[in-house]
Structures are given as structure tokens and as C-alpha cells.
Design a protein around this motif. Structure first.
Motif, PDB file in Angstrom:
ATOM      1  N   ASN A  42      15.518  10.074  -5.179  1.00  0.00           N
ATOM      2  CA  ASN A  42      14.067  10.055  -5.039  1.00  0.00           C
ATOM      3  C   ASN A  42      13.523   8.737  -5.587  1.00  0.00           C
ATOM      4  O   ASN A  42      14.153   8.105  -6.448  1.00  0.00           O
ATOM      5  CB  ASN A  42      13.445  11.218  -5.818  1.00  0.00           C
ATOM      6  N   PRO A  43      12.364   8.289  -5.079  1.00  0.00           N
ATOM      7  CA  PRO A  43      11.761   7.055  -5.609  1.00  0.00           C
ATOM      8  C   PRO A  43      11.622   7.153  -7.128  1.00  0.00           C
ATOM      9  O   PRO A  43      11.090   8.144  -7.641  1.00  0.00           O
ATOM     10  CB  PRO A  43      10.395   7.005  -4.917  1.00  0.00           C
ATOM     11  N   PRO A  44      12.121   6.138  -7.866  1.00  0.00           N
ATOM     12  CA  PRO A  44      12.095   6.212  -9.332  1.00  0.00           C
ATOM     13  C   PRO A  44      10.693   6.017  -9.904  1.00  0.00           C
ATOM     14  O   PRO A  44       9.880   5.267  -9.353  1.00  0.00           O
ATOM     15  CB  PRO A  44      13.012   5.065  -9.756  1.00  0.00           C
ATOM     16  N   VAL A  49      11.684   5.392 -15.309  1.00  0.00           N
ATOM     17  CA  VAL A  49      13.076   5.257 -14.871  1.00  0.00           C
ATOM     18  C   VAL A  49      13.403   3.787 -14.620  1.00  0.00           C
ATOM     19  O   VAL A  49      14.460   3.292 -15.020  1.00  0.00           O
ATOM     20  CB  VAL A  49      13.331   6.089 -13.594  1.00  0.00           C
ATOM     21  N   ILE A  50      12.474   3.066 -13.974  1.00  0.00           N
ATOM     22  CA  ILE A  50      12.689   1.649 -13.689  1.00  0.00           C
ATOM     23  C   ILE A  50      12.846   0.853 -14.980  1.00  0.00           C
ATOM     24  O   ILE A  50      13.736  -0.001 -15.115  1.00  0.00           O
ATOM     25  CB  ILE A  50      11.524   1.089 -12.850  1.00  0.00           C
ATOM     26  N   GLN A  51      12.015   1.150 -15.968  1.00  0.00           N
ATOM     27  CA  GLN A  51      12.090   0.440 -17.245  1.00  0.00           C
ATOM     28  C   GLN A  51      13.392   0.741 -17.969  1.00  0.00           C
ATOM     29  O   GLN A  51      14.025  -0.155 -18.543  1.00  0.00           O
ATOM     30  CB  GLN A  51      10.886   0.810 -18.114  1.00  0.00           C
ATOM     31  N   CYS A  52      13.806   1.995 -17.965  1.00  0.00           N
ATOM     32  CA  CYS A  52      15.054   2.404 -18.610  1.00  0.00           C
ATOM     33  C   CYS A  52      16.243   1.706 -17.956  1.00  0.00           C
ATOM     34  O   CYS A  52      17.092   1.121 -18.634  1.00  0.00           O
ATOM     35  CB  CYS A  52      15.213   3.918 -18.518  1.00  0.00           C
ATOM     36  N   TYR A  53      16.267   1.748 -16.624  1.00  0.00           N
ATOM     37  CA  TYR A  53      17.347   1.120 -15.850  1.00  0.00           C
ATOM     38  C   TYR A  53      17.400  -0.391 -16.137  1.00  0.00           C
ATOM     39  O   TYR A  53      18.474  -0.947 -16.443  1.00  0.00           O
ATOM     40  CB  TYR A  53      17.093   1.370 -14.362  1.00  0.00           C
ATOM     41  N   GLY A  54      16.250  -1.046 -16.051  1.00  0.00           N
ATOM     42  CA  GLY A  54      16.190  -2.492 -16.247  1.00  0.00           C
ATOM     43  C   GLY A  54      16.600  -2.909 -17.644  1.00  0.00           C
ATOM     44  O   GLY A  54      17.266  -3.942 -17.832  1.00  0.00           O
ATOM     45  N   SER A  85      16.508  10.872 -10.440  1.00  0.00           N
ATOM     46  CA  SER A  85      16.297  12.087  -9.637  1.00  0.00           C
ATOM     47  C   SER A  85      17.105  11.976  -8.341  1.00  0.00           C
ATOM     48  O   SER A  85      16.718  11.248  -7.423  1.00  0.00           O
ATOM     49  CB  SER A  85      14.806  12.259  -9.322  1.00  0.00           C
ATOM     50  N   LEU A  86      18.238  12.681  -8.304  1.00  0.00           N
ATOM     51  CA  LEU A  86      19.143  12.591  -7.166  1.00  0.00           C
ATOM     52  C   LEU A  86      18.946  13.760  -6.199  1.00  0.00           C
ATOM     53  O   LEU A  86      18.694  14.897  -6.613  1.00  0.00           O
ATOM     54  CB  LEU A  86      20.589  12.552  -7.645  1.00  0.00           C
TER      55      LEU A  86
END
Length: 313
Positions: free
Chosen positions: A222-224, A228-233, A290-291
Motif C-alpha cells: 500500500n502507498p506508504p 513509514v517514508i521517514q523510518c525507511y529513509g 503495509s503489505l
């Protein structure tokens, strides 16, 4: 005298039946013969699943296993009526299945030489030559060891059914692959004709999930969210510093996505020298991705998938 004659007749009938519809186990050894000086045969053999294989087959059932130092490393099993091939890897905590009706291999042109006969393990075998592009294989099939190929109708993986039909069910006893720098020989060392029991095709006691190859719709995400984007980055930035300047590297994780989208059995495909796999694991474990589960016949099912994480310094 009468008992001896009856016994001989039964032996002949038994041998005839098993010749026309082979049931039993074939054990083959795998050898590498270098063609160029300095080539390490052991290093090439180490790329194989094992140095020995066992092949168990009866009506509509078969199991092919590879062994190293006497221990099974990998096996695949087909059971009639299930339309599945089950893959067992000794290093995995679960078993995966593929849809046996879905072809997964490039179909090569086989040339059958019925008059080119070689005796292998006491059986007359005919030659099948196949040009696979980067190597040529010479396979010898026993004329008097055949299975009823109709029992495998619809088995498209590896072009299995079509090959069996073209060979009238004949079984492989010797395979020779001619590569540019080496020859690979797969040679039968034991042949046990016997009545194989269905329970011999039972799977190991591990959970079973679909392979990504079995899915009609692959696992997606699902679109993050911004979190989620901050955690990933943040994790990517932190771990990328471990790489030499200007270098990039992609870590692949294997994982199982359940029907409800939850994740389990997360594992790096390999552990890299910089420890980037730890960062990739942290993304899965802490970033709340979110998969969307994969689907088969329109229904979400638990399946194995691979998740790439790219690092760049």
C-alpha cells in the motif's frame, strides 16, 4: 519342478510389469570434469544442490532429492491430483509450492536418436541431444524402464508431461552436459525397482506456503505514510554509510506474507560483508510497511516473496 516353473513365470511377469510401468528409486552421482587447466572441479560442484541425487517415482507421484555428505539439501515433490510441486529447502523453516500446470522453463528443441544405443547399468538406452544455448546435453534414456506418462498429464513445469510423452515414458539413466570449460556427468549408481508407497511422498513436518511463482497476483505494498517514508529513509541513510564511497548494494530479504498482510519468516537471502542486511531487517521489523497479500484464483493466500532494499553511499 512345477513350483520352480511358476516362480520363474511370476518373476518374468513382475519384471515385465515394472518395465512397462517403472516404480522404484534411481540414485545418481554428479561429477565435474574440467576441460581447462587450473579449473577447480570442487568449486563448480559446490554450486550444485548436492553431489548425489535420488529419484523416487510411481504412478503419478515422484520426488527428486539432492544430497550433500549424505544429508538432503533440497527436494521437490509432485503428487497426483494436487496440481502442485512442493519445494523443500533444508535451510528454510517452511515448504513452498508451485502450480505444476504453469510452465516455468524455456522449451528447447530435443533431438531423439532412437538408434544411438548405449548400455547403462545393464539397460539399453537411446540418446536425446538438447542444445541449451550455453551448453549441450546428451541424455540417455532406458528403453525398458518406462512410466505411464498419462498419470502426469497437465504437469507443465519443466515441460514434464510433454517430454515424457515424447520419450514414451522412458527414464533417464545417464546425463552428460558439455560446457565450455567443463563436463558435468550425472550417472546412475543404484537402481531399485520396487513398489513405492504413497507415504514415501509425505512432506516434512513444516508449514507450507505458496511460492510467488504460484500467484496470479503478486504481493504488493500500500502507498506508504509519511511516517513509514521517514523510518525507511532514516535506516537507509544510516546503513549506507557503511558502504565505500560511490558504491551501491541491494539486499534481498525472503519473507512470508500471510492472508491478512502480516509478515513472518523474514530472512536475508545472504549476509553481506557490511551488515546491510541488518538494516533491511530493521525496515521490515520497525517501519510498519503495509503489505497486500498475493492472490490465487482471486483469493488472498499466504505466500513467500522477496523484498529488495537498496543502499547507496
Amino acid at each position: 519342478m512345477r513350483k520352480i516353473i511358476i516362480s520363474l513365470l511370476l518373476t518374468v511377469v513382475y519384471a515385465t510389469l515394472f518395465g512397462q510401468n517403472f516404480s522404484g528409486e534411481i540414485t545418481r552421482d554428479i561429477r565435474i570434469i574440467p576441460k581447462v587447466e587450473g579449473l577447480d572441479a570442487d568449486s563448480i560442484l559446490a554450486l550444485e544442490p548436492g553431489e548425489r541425487s535420488t529419484y523416487l517415482i510411481t504412478d503419478g507421484f515422484y520426488k527428486s532429492s539432492y544430497l550433500r555428505n549424505g544429508e538432503i539439501t533440497y527436494s521437490y515433490t509432485y503428487r497426483k491430483g494436487e496440481n502442485k510441486m512442493y519445494d523443500y529447502n533444508a535451510e528454510q523453516d517452511y515448504i513452498t509450492w508451485r502450480d505444476s500446470r504453469i510452465a516455468n522453463d524455456t522449451i528447447h528443441q530435443d533431438v531423439i536418436y532412437k538408434d544411438s544405443i548405449k548400455v547403462v547399468n545393464g539397460y539399453e538406452c537411446f540418446l536425446v541431444k538438447t542444445d541449451r544455448g550455453d551448453y549441450v546435453s546428451y541424455n540417455y534414456y532406458a528403453k525398458d524402464l518406462r512410466v505411464k506418462y498419462d498419470n502426469f498429464q497437465g504437469h507443465a513445469v519443466g515441460n514434464w508431461y510433454n517430454n515424457l510423452e515424447a520419450l514414451d515414458g522412458a527414464q533417464l539413466l545417464l546425463g552428460i552436459e558439455e560446457h565450455k570449460t567443463y563436463t558435468k556427468i550425472v550417472e546412475t549408481v543404484e537402481l531399485d525397482k520396487r513398489r513405492v508407497k504413497k507415504k514415501e511422498f509425505n512432506l516434512p513436518d513444516k508449514p507450507v506456503f505458496a511460492s510467488y511463482q504460484a500467484l496470479d497476483e503478486l504481493v504488493n505494498m500500500n502507498p506508504p505514510s509519511q511516517e513509514v517514508i521517514q523510518c525507511y529513509g532514516s535506516i537507509i541513510q544510516s546503513y549506507s554509510k557503511k558502504l565505500p564511497r560511490g558504491k551501491g548494494y541491494t539486499v534481498y530479504l525472503s519473507l512470508v506474507v500471510k492472508e491478512d498482510g502480516t509478515v513472518d519468516y523474514v530472512k536475508p537471502v545472504e549476509n553481506d560483508e557490511w551488515g546491510l542486511y541488518e538494516g533491511a531487517l530493521s525496515i521490515i521489523n520497525t517501519c510498519n510497511l503495509s503489505l497486500i497479500p498475493g492472490k490465487k484464483d482471486g483469493v488472498p493466500i499466504a505466500s513467500e516473496t522477496y523484498f529488495p532494499v537498496k543502499f547507496q553511499n
